[in-house]
Design an enzyme around this catalytic site. Structure first.
Site, mmCIF file in Angstrom:
data_model
loop_
_atom_site.group_PDB
_atom_site.id
_atom_site.type_symbol
_atom_site.label_atom_id
_atom_site.label_comp_id
_atom_site.label_asym_id
_atom_site.label_seq_id
_atom_site.Cartn_x
_atom_site.Cartn_y
_atom_site.Cartn_z
ATOM 1 N N TRP B 322 0.843 -1.206 0.000
ATOM 2 C CA TRP B 322 0.000 0.000 0.000
ATOM 3 C C TRP B 322 0.878 1.257 0.000
ATOM 4 C CZ3 TRP B 322 -0.170 4.059 3.414
ATOM 5 C CH2 TRP B 322 -1.244 4.933 3.299
ATOM 6 N N HIS B 323 2.043 1.155 0.661
ATOM 7 C CA HIS B 323 2.906 2.332 0.785
ATOM 8 C C HIS B 323 3.532 2.748 -0.542
ATOM 9 C CE1 HIS B 323 2.559 1.487 5.049
ATOM 10 N NE2 HIS B 323 2.953 2.711 5.250
ATOM 11 N N GLY B 324 3.712 1.830 -1.425
ATOM 12 C CA GLY B 324 4.303 2.240 -2.698
ATOM 13 C C GLY B 324 4.608 1.067 -3.595
#
Lengths: 326, 473
Positions: B322-324
């Site tokens: 989700w962060h990247g």
């Protein structure tokens, strides 16, 4: 009275009172700080450069590089006896400043007859609104800047700098907390390696919109008052020159000055970049005093040569200059 | 428009004064327009995405609610999730997966021409997509009644304080706050003021100064020393914490001044005693979102021990992703998943020291666990921040070379200098087990706190506004 004392009591935990006290404390502290003497930069910016002395015949304008790199008294030696030279270059400034300076001088009836303009070319690319508004301009000038289409937030920041001592002197205050002094520069070779060159010296030559606007205003103002501008490019280190080559920095810069020469009364005194050695500098851009003397000597010789060919000026270069002319 | 700029100050003051004079209904409309303007300052083109996401979830929410059949509800929800994640996947992960697939096939000697598009990542897409998705989830679970007012829902999704980097607020709590009239009480004002000034301090003094120390270290690709790696990890730990919790505080503070109450996103995470405790304290809005909508939906701990571990790993890996769009984020998620699993497995073997019987022993044990967990977190940040696997491998190797040079000490002192005020306040909050400790202290202490924050920002703050790290997520 008891209510007043309760404010400071340890039993009082009212958060709103704390915010109120904080605001009052900030106002008091900032007023108290404002009584402290300004630092050298602010002093230099705030000095009223029009009230003292007589009208200078020649005025040097520019930034710290010109301030330390051109010696006014020495340069005066190359001119006829009645000609005076004043160095009004101001550290930490750029091409947006001369307009305001000249405007003040004209308003006070103390405008110079001729200007030697010696900018650091990289200063055209970035604006210094916080210094200009926060340290240099008066409220009328700030209004002129605000109405010139510049981003309002930048003017707001400048105004905040003007009213807050802490904000104005933050760099100096930050230095107070640095316990360890920077070590003395080692005499290594190269003394100024390319790897440590600041990014601002490794950029293409560009003129920032705000700088361009006020610089053109300066040139127009000078032209309106028949003040010719003699353009000087200060000497650079070979490493600085080399790092700019990929960007065609010098070509673009010459083109810019050439355009100005066509449009305004801008005259070439020392437009071309000249290279000085590593031992001539105290850092990547500022000349040391010995090199400053050498450069002024060079400039003086060139000035006397230029003046002798200038139809508008009738004067004879002194013998000293004639002897040393190239 | 960043929170730590004069532009935002001017924008917020304008919104605030308009807000004060408008009636409730018009307050909401004005906030919606202001929020869209706020977002448009980054890239007005991506307003279309927010609009589509909002519209789809608004109508899907209604549709799910009005559908009596459970199976059909599930189908609608499935398509809604697919739509939202499809959007997110296309804009955020398409390039990553295309590159990874090409690399994978290339390893087997298959050279396939997969088109990679240069897609600009819309700011905050992960945040507002999750925010919007929680609405349909809650309706599906019969925990929320859909709102009939489109503009109210649009405001919930786009509300400017939390739109680009959270906290990912639950739909229920925000809709209630949007629909009922709000008041700007003395408490709201003082808490908002406290959060904003504390958030600015964390961002401009701690995070942005740490960035100046950390960036040159991570810009290297090799030749690391143990000292450099340690400084890099330590500096980044404070940078990311100051950056993200600073953002969350300013977001909560501005919302509070407008009468909204956004959830606490950070609760002294570096004082965590275990991985489980860490995730109860770090990015709380995301970890609870993942717990409630992903971990629980997968079965949580209700389907046996092995499945629990599997669910934990899946949740954390997806949380990392989700962060990247990068494998380092996936590995970071897996690392934290492994820590959670290991802690779960070893928990029963860990000694339990009663505080009443052995007060000193309990304190030592607690601080030993905090220190150990902080060390594990630091390594996690190395994984998170590393630009490539090669760099991570180099740094890990250097970490165990035990070569510490003299500059490490001065850099450590620099980190301590910028973080000392933060550590002091947080230690106080931790001791009192209360995030409101400062606001509840005597007036003189509160005033001194505000003055310290204000002057530290003024003198040591980095003013060339640096973007917030989490904006890229």
């Amino acid at each position: 009275m008891r209510n007043l004392l309760f404010i400071f009591s340890f039993k009082n935990r009212n958060p709103l009172t704390a915010i109120f006290l904080f605001v009052i404390a900030v106002v008091i502290l900032e007023i108290a700080f404002s009584f402290r003497p300004p630092n050298t930069l602010m002093q230099s910016l705030r000095t009223n450069r029009v009230a003292t002395g007589s009208v200078p015949d020649w005025e040097i304008m520019g930034d710290s590089v010109a301030q330390g790199g051109i010696i006014a008294t020495q340069l005066a030696g190359y001119l006829s006896d009645d000609q005076s030279v004043t160095n009004f270059a101001i550290a930490s400034t750029g091409p947006e400043f001369p307009y305001f300076l000249l405007n003040r001088q004209i308003a006070a009836g103390k405008a110079p007859k001729k200007i030697i303009y010696a900018p650091s070319p990289h200063t055209f690319a970035s604006k210094r609104i916080a210094i200009l508004v926060g340290g240099f301009c008066n409220w009328r000038e700030i209004f002129e800047i605000a109405s010139s289409g510049v981003q309002p937030c930048e003017v707001v920041y400048g105004v905040l700098c003007k009213v807050s001592y802490t904000l104005r002197h933050r760099e100096e205050l930050k230095e107070l907390f640095k316990t360890k002094k920077a070590p003395a520069p080692k005499l290594e070779t190269p003394r100024y390696p390319a790897s440590r060159l600041k990014p601002m010296y490794k950029k293409p030559f560009t003129v920032e919109q705000f700088n361009g606007l006020f610089f053109l205003k300066f040139l127009t103002l000078a032209q309106e008052h028949n003040i010719p501008i003699y353009w000087v490019t200060m000497p650079v280190l070979p490493v600085v020159s080399e790092s700019r080559k990929p960007f065609n920095f010098e070509t673009d810069y010459y083109r810019f000055v050439d355009d100005l020469e066509k449009q305004f009364d801008v005259r070439d005194l020392q437009k071309k970049f000249i290279l000085f050695g590593e031992t001539d500098f105290i850092d990547y851009i500022h000349l040391n005093s010995v090199a400053a003397e050498r450069f002024t000597e060079m400039l003086g010789a060139k000035l006397s040569l230029v003046l002798s060919h200038d139809d508008r000026l009738v004067e004879t270069p002194p013998a000293f200059a004639r002897d040393r002319s190239p | 428009m960043l929170f730590n700029t004069i532009q935002f100050g001017v924008f917020f003051l304008t919104v605030f004064f308009l807000y004060l004079v408008l009636p409730h209904k018009w307050q909401n409309r004005m906030l919606l327009v202001a929020s869209y303007f706020f977002y448009a300052c980054w890239d007005y083109r991506f307003l279309t995405l927010i609009f589509i996401s909002t519209t789809v979830d608004f109508f899907v929410g209604k549709w799910i609610y009005e559908t009596p059949d459970r199976r059909r509800k599930k189908h609608i929800l499935f398509w809604s999730i697919l739509f939202n994640l499809g959007f997110l996947g296309f804009f955020k992960y398409y390039g990553f997966f295309a590159e990874s697939l090409r690399g994978l096939l290339g390893a087997f000697g298959l050279h396939v021409g997969i088109t990679t598009l240069h897609i600009v990542l819309p700011v905050g897409i992960s945040f507002y997509t999750f925010q919007s998705m929680s609405y349909t989830f809650d309706i599906y679970r019969d925990e929320l009644k859909p709102t009939n007012n489109y503009f109210d829902f649009a405001l919930c999704v786009a509300f400017f304080p939390h739109m680009v980097a959270g906290p990912i607020q639950r739909a229920q709590s925000l809709i209630d706050q949007v629909t009922t009239p709000r008041t700007i009480s003395k408490d709201n004002f003082t808490e908002g003021f406290y959060l904003i000034i504390w958030g600015l301090f964390k961002k401009m003094v701690v995070a942005d100064n740490m960035s100046l120390i950390v960036e040159p270290i991570f810009a290297q690709s090799s030749g690391f020393t143990t000292g450099q790696v340690f400084i890099g990890a330590l500096g980044f730990a404070f940078q990311i914490y100051g950056d993200f919790s600073g953002y969350s505080d300013i977001a909560r503070g501005t919302a509070r001044l407008l009468g909204f109450n956004l959830m606490v996103n950070f609760n002294l995470p570096y004082f965590a005693t275990s991985p489980q405790d860490f995730w109860r304290r770090w990015h709380i809005s995301l970890s609870t979102w993942l717990r409630d909508y992903l971990y629980v939906s997968l079965g949580g701990n209700r389907k046996g021990e092995a499945r629990t571990y599997f669910n934990l790993m899946i949740t954390m890996v997806l949380g990392g992703l989700w962060h990247g769009a990068s494998w380092t984020f996936v590995i970071w998620g897996a690392y934290h998943g492994a820590l959670l699993c290991a802690h779960r497995a070893l928990q029963r073997f860990l000694p339990k020291i009663s505080e009443s019987e052995y007060p000193v022993g309990a304190i030592i044990w607690k601080w030993a666990r905090i220190t150990f967990m902080f060390g594990l977190t630091l390594y996690g940040w190395l994984i998170f921040r590393a630009t490539s696997f090669a760099q991570l491998a180099e740094m890990t190797r250097a970490l165990f070379a035990f070569h510490i040079e003299r500059s490490t000490v001065s850099l450590c002192a620099k980190i301590l200098f910028y973080c000392s005020a933060l550590l002091l306040v947080q230690f106080w909050q931790f001791r009192r087990n209360n995030l409101n400790t400062v606001r509840e202290s005597p007036v003189l202490i509160q005033t001194a706190f505000y003055l310290a924050c204000f002057y530290l920002v003024l003198i040591f703050g980095v003013f060339d506004a640096q973007s917030f790290i989490y904006f890229q997520f």
